[in-house]
Design an enzyme around this catalytic site. Structure first.
Site, mmCIF file in Angstrom:
data_model
loop_
_atom_site.group_PDB
_atom_site.id
_atom_site.type_symbol
_atom_site.label_atom_id
_atom_site.label_comp_id
_atom_site.label_asym_id
_atom_site.label_seq_id
_atom_site.Cartn_x
_atom_site.Cartn_y
_atom_site.Cartn_z
ATOM 1 N N LYS A 21 2.726 11.372 6.778
ATOM 2 C CA LYS A 21 2.392 11.389 7.928
ATOM 3 C C LYS A 21 2.957 11.713 9.357
ATOM 4 O O LYS A 21 2.333 12.867 8.909
ATOM 5 C CB LYS A 21 2.509 9.667 7.966
ATOM 6 C CG LYS A 21 1.408 9.044 6.991
ATOM 7 C CD LYS A 21 0.744 7.799 7.429
ATOM 8 C CE LYS A 21 -0.527 6.671 6.536
ATOM 9 N NZ LYS A 21 -0.983 7.636 5.948
ATOM 10 N N PHE A 80 1.106 -0.906 0.252
ATOM 11 C CA PHE A 80 0.261 0.262 0.334
ATOM 12 C C PHE A 80 1.065 1.288 0.179
ATOM 13 O O PHE A 80 1.823 1.533 0.893
ATOM 14 C CB PHE A 80 -0.947 -0.193 1.384
ATOM 15 C CG PHE A 80 -1.886 1.097 0.443
ATOM 16 C CD1 PHE A 80 -2.898 1.276 0.168
ATOM 17 C CD2 PHE A 80 -1.272 2.504 1.547
ATOM 18 C CE1 PHE A 80 -3.842 2.203 0.281
ATOM 19 C CE2 PHE A 80 -2.154 3.405 1.877
ATOM 20 C CZ PHE A 80 -3.358 3.894 1.278
ATOM 21 N N ASP A 109 9.828 2.869 1.453
ATOM 22 C CA ASP A 109 8.621 3.936 1.664
ATOM 23 C C ASP A 109 8.393 3.499 2.942
ATOM 24 O O ASP A 109 7.451 2.639 3.813
ATOM 25 C CB ASP A 109 7.158 3.361 1.370
ATOM 26 C CG ASP A 109 6.031 3.803 1.614
ATOM 27 O OD1 ASP A 109 6.154 4.916 2.397
ATOM 28 O OD2 ASP A 109 4.965 4.022 0.971
#
Length: 401
Positions: A255, A141, A226
């Protein structure tokens, strides 16, 4: 209708149904706790998918934002501003890298990483034009743009969004043999999550990441990590890659870099890699804006103390010990994760992940499900041990029925 029901009905009537939120309407939050429009308090055990690593309403971050709000919030990249150099310098230093390309959201940063790898492949490695390949892992994801969902194996994310972007090879996560066989002379990068978050907090086999690092170095391929969810303290280290002693060629961050205050993301790499760009080839109006830089600089300063990484490590050990006791009793099939991050597979007899999340909400604990039977636990790193234990007791209560 209650205030909650009215708010939800209005949202459902006037917003696209691209999410299925739990039926709680948050009005305020502080630390690890959120309060809804009815005045009910809930323990936040999701932390905005790790965007809120430092908790809700963190005073240091709010003060940094407020001070910058009074000065200047946006210049665009048409001009320099006085927070930009410090942000790039300190983030590069935190990562042990040399250069930073700031963006806003995680998906934008992943797109930037993809573009960077391709350009590096053509400009530096000498891959023929239009032939660059990037290897990714199944069940990944990385975001929801059309390019990113093109290399997703989640049909819900892909269906009805084609045609898809070519140039990606998907291999099983953790499978070194498949990774090695997929590499060709046109491979420019391997893009991986050091821990797969949306897939259920999947930790790769020991030695996997170091061998990926060796393979990519041997084959002149970029290793892109990531760390949007796994990075910035969540796993007990600044980056999840550190648990295996691995330094990638490129970090993709987001984030928690914005502290839950503003969206901030970045690609961080060497001058040789990010140096492939020339003015006008990539950019963002809001990327690296003064407000974002001010907040991110405070995040970087907080991470420099090591306090949050230590809390995540210590409380994470306790979290996994307690969750491990639930395995084998018929209610929980497996627990995975690192630090203050866990994926808990619920036995089907006890309900779906969504049903367990709803029952926990009734007990004033907020988590979120994924992949049907899994719930994710990722509280803010500022959570107290007492609150963490209380949340775990609510989970035990739900599983006891």
């Amino acid at each position: 209708m209650s205030t909650t029901e009215n708010a939800i009905a209005s949202a459902e009537a006037h917003s696209a149904h691209n999410y299925h939120p739990l039926p709680v309407v948050v009005a305020s939050a502080d630390g690890a706790w959120m309060t809804d429009v009815e005045g009910r308090r809930y323990l936040d055990m999701l932390a905005g998918y790790s965007a809120l690593n430092f908790g809700h309403g963190n005073r240091r971050l709010l003060d940094a934002a407020k001070a910058q709000l009074e000065r200047v919030t946006l210049t665009s990249r048409a001009f320099y501003h006085d927070r930009f150099a410090d942000f790039c310098t300190r983030l590069a230093d935190l990562c042990g890298m040399e250069s930073v390309l700031p963006m806003n959201t995680g998906a934008e940063a992943v797109e930037t990483a993809v573009k960077t790898a391709r350009k590096w492949g053509y400009r530096v490695k000498g891959v023929p034009d239009g032939m660059a390949k990037i290897i990714v892992a199944a069940n990944n994801f990385h975001g929801r743009t059309t390019t990113i969902i093109s290399f997703s194996t989640d049909q819900e994310a892909r269906e009805d969004f084609g045609p898809y972007t070519p140039g990606f090879e998907i291999v099983p996560y953790g499978d070194l043999t498949a990774l090695g066989e997929a590499m060709t002379e046109n491979t420019v990068a391997v893009l991986l999550e050091p821990i797969q978050g949306e897939a259920g907090v999947l930790v790769p086999p020991p030695g996997y990441l170091p061998r990926v690092r060796e393979l990519t170095r041997e084959r002149n391929v970029l290793f892109i990590a990531d760390e949007i969810q796994s990075g910035l303290g969540r796993t007990g280290k600044t980056f999840a890659c550190e648990h295996e002693g691995v330094v990638p060629d490129m970090y993709v961050l987001g984030k928690a870099l914005g502290g839950g205050v503003v969206p901030v993301s970045a690609v961080v790499s060497s001058r040789d890699v990010l140096g492939v760009y020339r003015p006008g080839e990539h950019g963002s109006t809001f990327g690296g804006n003064p407000l974002a830089c001010a907040v991110a600089l405070e995040v970087i300063a907080m991470l420099r103390t090591g306090e949050f990484q230590q809390r995540a490590a210590e409380l994470g050990e306790h979290l996994h010990q307690e969750l491990g006791l639930l395995v084998g009793g018929g209610a929980v099939e497996e627990v995975r994760g690192r630090g203050l991050w866990a994926g808990v597979d619920i036995a089907p007899i006890h309900g779906t992940g969504r049903e367990i999340s709803e029952k926990l909400m009734d007990r004033r604990v907020l988590v979120k499900d994924t992949h049907g039977s899994t719930i994710r636990i990722a509280p803010p790193l500022v959570i107290s041990k007492e609150d963490l234990d209380w949340g775990l007791e609510q989970l035990r209560g739900v599983l006891r029925g």
